[in-house]
Write an enzyme that holds these catalytic residues in place. Structure first.
Site, PDB file in Angstrom:
ATOM      1  N   ARG A 121       0.822  -1.235   0.000  1.00  0.00           N
ATOM      2  CA  ARG A 121       0.000   0.000   0.000  1.00  0.00           C
ATOM      3  C   ARG A 121       0.843   1.266   0.000  1.00  0.00           C
ATOM      4  O   ARG A 121       0.363   2.334   0.374  1.00  0.00           O
ATOM      5  CB  ARG A 121      -0.972   0.015   1.182  1.00  0.00           C
ATOM      6  CG  ARG A 121      -1.920  -1.150   1.158  1.00  0.00           C
ATOM      7  CD  ARG A 121      -3.041  -0.993   2.171  1.00  0.00           C
ATOM      8  NE  ARG A 121      -3.924  -2.141   2.099  1.00  0.00           N
ATOM      9  CZ  ARG A 121      -3.705  -3.296   2.728  1.00  0.00           C
ATOM     10  NH1 ARG A 121      -2.656  -3.429   3.504  1.00  0.00           N
ATOM     11  NH2 ARG A 121      -4.531  -4.291   2.594  1.00  0.00           N
ATOM     12  N   LYS A 143       3.262  11.569 -11.162  1.00  0.00           N
ATOM     13  CA  LYS A 143       2.461  10.643 -11.971  1.00  0.00           C
ATOM     14  C   LYS A 143       3.260   9.365 -12.177  1.00  0.00           C
ATOM     15  O   LYS A 143       4.409   9.413 -12.610  1.00  0.00           O
ATOM     16  CB  LYS A 143       2.149  11.247 -13.345  1.00  0.00           C
ATOM     17  CG  LYS A 143       0.990  12.228 -13.336  1.00  0.00           C
ATOM     18  CD  LYS A 143       0.630  12.545 -14.774  1.00  0.00           C
ATOM     19  CE  LYS A 143      -0.451  13.575 -14.884  1.00  0.00           C
ATOM     20  NZ  LYS A 143      -0.738  13.906 -16.296  1.00  0.00           N
ATOM     21  N   GLU A 185      10.178  18.846 -24.871  1.00  0.00           N
ATOM     22  CA  GLU A 185       9.382  19.180 -23.673  1.00  0.00           C
ATOM     23  C   GLU A 185       9.873  20.502 -23.055  1.00  0.00           C
ATOM     24  O   GLU A 185       9.094  21.235 -22.447  1.00  0.00           O
ATOM     25  CB  GLU A 185       9.466  18.066 -22.623  1.00  0.00           C
ATOM     26  CG  GLU A 185       8.886  16.724 -23.064  1.00  0.00           C
ATOM     27  CD  GLU A 185       7.356  16.689 -23.145  1.00  0.00           C
ATOM     28  OE1 GLU A 185       6.691  17.625 -22.652  1.00  0.00           O
ATOM     29  OE2 GLU A 185       6.843  15.708 -23.717  1.00  0.00           O
ATOM     30  N   LYS A 225       7.254  23.218 -13.786  1.00  0.00           N
ATOM     31  CA  LYS A 225       6.378  22.067 -13.534  1.00  0.00           C
ATOM     32  C   LYS A 225       5.961  22.028 -12.062  1.00  0.00           C
ATOM     33  O   LYS A 225       4.807  21.752 -11.748  1.00  0.00           O
ATOM     34  CB  LYS A 225       7.071  20.766 -13.936  1.00  0.00           C
ATOM     35  CG  LYS A 225       6.142  19.576 -13.771  1.00  0.00           C
ATOM     36  CD  LYS A 225       6.353  18.471 -14.733  1.00  0.00           C
ATOM     37  CE  LYS A 225       5.295  17.387 -14.524  1.00  0.00           C
ATOM     38  NZ  LYS A 225       5.664  16.119 -15.123  1.00  0.00           N
ATOM     39  N   GLU A 235      -4.441  17.222 -11.784  1.00  0.00           N
ATOM     40  CA  GLU A 235      -4.803  17.589 -13.159  1.00  0.00           C
ATOM     41  C   GLU A 235      -6.304  17.785 -13.364  1.00  0.00           C
ATOM     42  O   GLU A 235      -6.921  17.168 -14.225  1.00  0.00           O
ATOM     43  CB  GLU A 235      -4.265  16.527 -14.138  1.00  0.00           C
ATOM     44  CG  GLU A 235      -4.233  17.050 -15.570  1.00  0.00           C
ATOM     45  CD  GLU A 235      -3.495  16.119 -16.533  1.00  0.00           C
ATOM     46  OE1 GLU A 235      -2.426  15.605 -16.171  1.00  0.00           O
ATOM     47  OE2 GLU A 235      -4.002  15.947 -17.644  1.00  0.00           O
ATOM     48  N   ARG A 239      -2.998  22.000 -14.613  1.00  0.00           N
ATOM     49  CA  ARG A 239      -1.997  21.006 -15.031  1.00  0.00           C
ATOM     50  C   ARG A 239      -2.229  20.555 -16.476  1.00  0.00           C
ATOM     51  O   ARG A 239      -1.321  20.066 -17.132  1.00  0.00           O
ATOM     52  CB  ARG A 239      -1.997  19.810 -14.061  1.00  0.00           C
ATOM     53  CG  ARG A 239      -0.796  18.895 -14.261  1.00  0.00           C
ATOM     54  CD  ARG A 239      -0.560  17.948 -13.091  1.00  0.00           C
ATOM     55  NE  ARG A 239       0.565  17.064 -13.368  1.00  0.00           N
ATOM     56  CZ  ARG A 239       1.108  16.223 -12.500  1.00  0.00           C
ATOM     57  NH1 ARG A 239       0.649  16.152 -11.278  1.00  0.00           N
ATOM     58  NH2 ARG A 239       2.127  15.453 -12.853  1.00  0.00           N
ATOM     59  N   ASN A 243      -0.236  19.677 -21.393  1.00  0.00           N
ATOM     60  CA  ASN A 243      -0.569  18.874 -22.585  1.00  0.00           C
ATOM     61  C   ASN A 243      -0.348  19.634 -23.889  1.00  0.00           C
ATOM     62  O   ASN A 243      -0.674  19.118 -24.965  1.00  0.00           O
ATOM     63  CB  ASN A 243      -2.041  18.423 -22.537  1.00  0.00           C
ATOM     64  CG  ASN A 243      -2.282  17.447 -21.410  1.00  0.00           C
ATOM     65  OD1 ASN A 243      -1.372  16.714 -21.030  1.00  0.00           O
ATOM     66  ND2 ASN A 243      -3.482  17.456 -20.858  1.00  0.00           N
ATOM     67  N   HIS A 246       0.472  17.852 -27.004  1.00  0.00           N
ATOM     68  CA  HIS A 246       0.380  16.407 -26.761  1.00  0.00           C
ATOM     69  C   HIS A 246      -0.836  15.751 -27.405  1.00  0.00           C
ATOM     70  O   HIS A 246      -0.795  14.562 -27.704  1.00  0.00           O
ATOM     71  CB  HIS A 246       0.401  16.121 -25.255  1.00  0.00           C
ATOM     72  CG  HIS A 246       1.778  16.194 -24.681  1.00  0.00           C
ATOM     73  ND1 HIS A 246       2.537  17.351 -24.704  1.00  0.00           N
ATOM     74  CD2 HIS A 246       2.572  15.248 -24.098  1.00  0.00           C
ATOM     75  CE1 HIS A 246       3.707  17.107 -24.136  1.00  0.00           C
ATOM     76  NE2 HIS A 246       3.756  15.846 -23.767  1.00  0.00           N
ATOM     77  N   HIS A 250       0.218  12.780 -29.472  1.00  0.00           N
ATOM     78  CA  HIS A 250      -0.123  11.383 -29.149  1.00  0.00           C
ATOM     79  C   HIS A 250      -0.722  10.688 -30.347  1.00  0.00           C
ATOM     80  O   HIS A 250      -0.424   9.525 -30.631  1.00  0.00           O
ATOM     81  CB  HIS A 250      -1.134  11.333 -27.993  1.00  0.00           C
ATOM     82  CG  HIS A 250      -0.480  11.373 -26.651  1.00  0.00           C
ATOM     83  ND1 HIS A 250      -1.059  11.983 -25.562  1.00  0.00           N
ATOM     84  CD2 HIS A 250       0.703  10.886 -26.227  1.00  0.00           C
ATOM     85  CE1 HIS A 250      -0.240  11.872 -24.531  1.00  0.00           C
ATOM     86  NE2 HIS A 250       0.833  11.211 -24.909  1.00  0.00           N
ATOM     87  N   HIS A 262       8.366   9.981 -28.878  1.00  0.00           N
ATOM     88  CA  HIS A 262       7.359  10.818 -28.220  1.00  0.00           C
ATOM     89  C   HIS A 262       7.651  12.320 -28.390  1.00  0.00           C
ATOM     90  O   HIS A 262       6.793  13.090 -28.816  1.00  0.00           O
ATOM     91  CB  HIS A 262       7.271  10.441 -26.735  1.00  0.00           C
ATOM     92  CG  HIS A 262       6.390  11.327 -25.931  1.00  0.00           C
ATOM     93  ND1 HIS A 262       5.018  11.252 -25.981  1.00  0.00           N
ATOM     94  CD2 HIS A 262       6.682  12.333 -25.071  1.00  0.00           C
ATOM     95  CE1 HIS A 262       4.506  12.169 -25.179  1.00  0.00           C
ATOM     96  NE2 HIS A 262       5.497  12.840 -24.607  1.00  0.00           N
TER      97      HIS A 262
END
Ligand code: NAD
Length: 354
Positions: A121, A143, A185, A225, A235, A239, A243, A246, A250, A262
């Site tokens: 956990r 993340k 990025e 960030k 998000e 946040r 993107n 992106h 993507h 990417h």
């Protein structure tokens, strides 16, 4: 040593950035954690380069180290690899008082972070990112994720590390293509952040320049960030600005089936979305061309034949970030003035064709 603090409601941590930091990693971690067992997770490329250096220092600093190596590459972000890591940790008698350290790029960071977040956990976690993308983006913000086939990052958690240690010297062993990819990025972040950060981007004309300015580029990217994550950890609002580039990126990354990395796909995506908003006269004249020129300067692509195909619109309509039938597009009006622009997903094709 450059330092960025991340303050969140439930936790706070420090990101340290310094060339050569890996030579004192044992002492740094001993200041953060008391002696315990640590799972040092890396991949088959990074392991031979840096694992012994880190492992030996941790042992000398009083930690009991278990070295785990996963195959390099996105395919390791999977249930079988998680199951294998968790089984090894259980066999090595890891308890909730022990810790996980990610030593590698974004793949290792996401994978090790996810493992740390679910093992018993949740056990303590530290990031040592070694790729440019991981240093400027994925290691900060909490993340974690694995993939389910084509569905990238569909299983994951928000799980913050106790600390992030960045040594820009690790970029010396990365190929130019990966460094340029991570830089995509950084260009994104600079455009979102400020004219001040953009001035630094204007001085980067080659991959060698990225390497030469890596510490400052990381410090500024991580600071931005951190600010965004501090305002919106999960998000639900701000946040989403991260993107930028992106959504389109993507879509073409998936359609290129490995042909575009990417960061390369995001580079194409940023320029494409800026062109759309420039046509709508919502951006400052010249900014799209400037972003394109900066990306091209380090060899990143800004065009793709995959844009505008029926499959492209289909991917965008089904993007996992769409919420309640709305696709949230990010564009930059001027450096430091980003906006989120929502359109109904069933109007995607018409919107882009205008
Ligand atoms: N968690 C987040 O917020 C977040 C954000 C962006 C991306 N990501 C994830 O990050 C991943 C991409 O990260 P990446 O580009 O670092 O990929 P990666 O981890 O696959 O690293 C790229 C390649 O470089 C190698 N490598 C890493 N460091 C090296 C070094 N110092 N020297 C030599 N080789 C080295 C790796 O073994 C790999 O082959 C994706 O899975 C993506 O989903 C996560």
């Amino acid at each position: 040593m450059a330092k960025v603090e991340v303050q969140l409601p439930q936790t706070q941590y420090t990101v340290l950035i310094e060339p050569g930091l890996l030579n004192q990693i044992g002492d740094l971690i001993a200041k953060q954690w008391s002696g315990r067992k640590v799972a040092l997770i890396t991949d088959s490329n990074v392991g031979p380069l840096y694992q012994t250096q880190v492992s030996d220092q941790l042992t000398a600093a009083g930690f009991t180290v278990c070295d785990y190596v996963v195959p390099a590459g996105e395919a390791s972000k999977s249930w079988p690899v998680i199951a294998d890591l968790a089984a090894k940790m259980a066999a090595d008698h890891f308890t909730r008082s022990d810790g996980v350290i990610a030593l590698g790029g974004g793949v290792v960071g996401d994978l090790a972070g996810f493992t740390a977040s679910i093992y018993m956990r949740g056990i303590s976690f530290i990031q040592i990112p070694t790729s440019l993308l991981a240093q400027v983006d994925s290691s900060v913000g909490g993340k974690t994720a694995i993939d389910l086939g084509d569905a990238k990052n569909i299983i994951g958690t928000f799980y913050q590390p106790d600390a992030v240690y960045i040594d820009p010297n690790t970029l010396d062993t990365m190929t130019d293509r990966y460094v340029a990819e991570g830089y995509g990025e950084i260009v994104k972040t600079a455009a979102l952040d400020s004219a001040d950060f953009w001035h630094l981007i204007e001085q980067i004309n080659s991959v060698a320049d990225i390497r030469a300015h890596a510490t400052e580029l990381s410090r500024r990217s991580v600071s931005y960030k951190a600010r965004i994550v501090m305002a919106d950890e999960k998000e639900t609002g701000q946040r989403q600005l991260l993107n930028f580039g992106h959504t389109m990126g993507h879509a073409i990354e998936l359609l290129a089936h490995g042909g575009l990395a990417h960061g390369e796909a995001v580079s194409v995506g940023m320029v494409h979305i800026m062109r759309v908003f420039e046509q709508l006269q919502l951006t400052k004249p010249g900014i799209t061309a400037a972003i394109e020129e900066r990306l091209k300067a380090v060899g990143l692509p800004t065009e793709s034949a995959l844009l505008g195909t029926p499959e492209f619109y289909e991917k965008i309509k089904n993007d996992k970030k769409n919420k309640n039938g709305t696709l949230n597009l990010v564009y930059v009006e001027d450096y430091g003035t980003p906006h989120i622009y929502g359109i109904p997903t069933d109007e995607v094709k018409a919107f882009f064709k205008e």
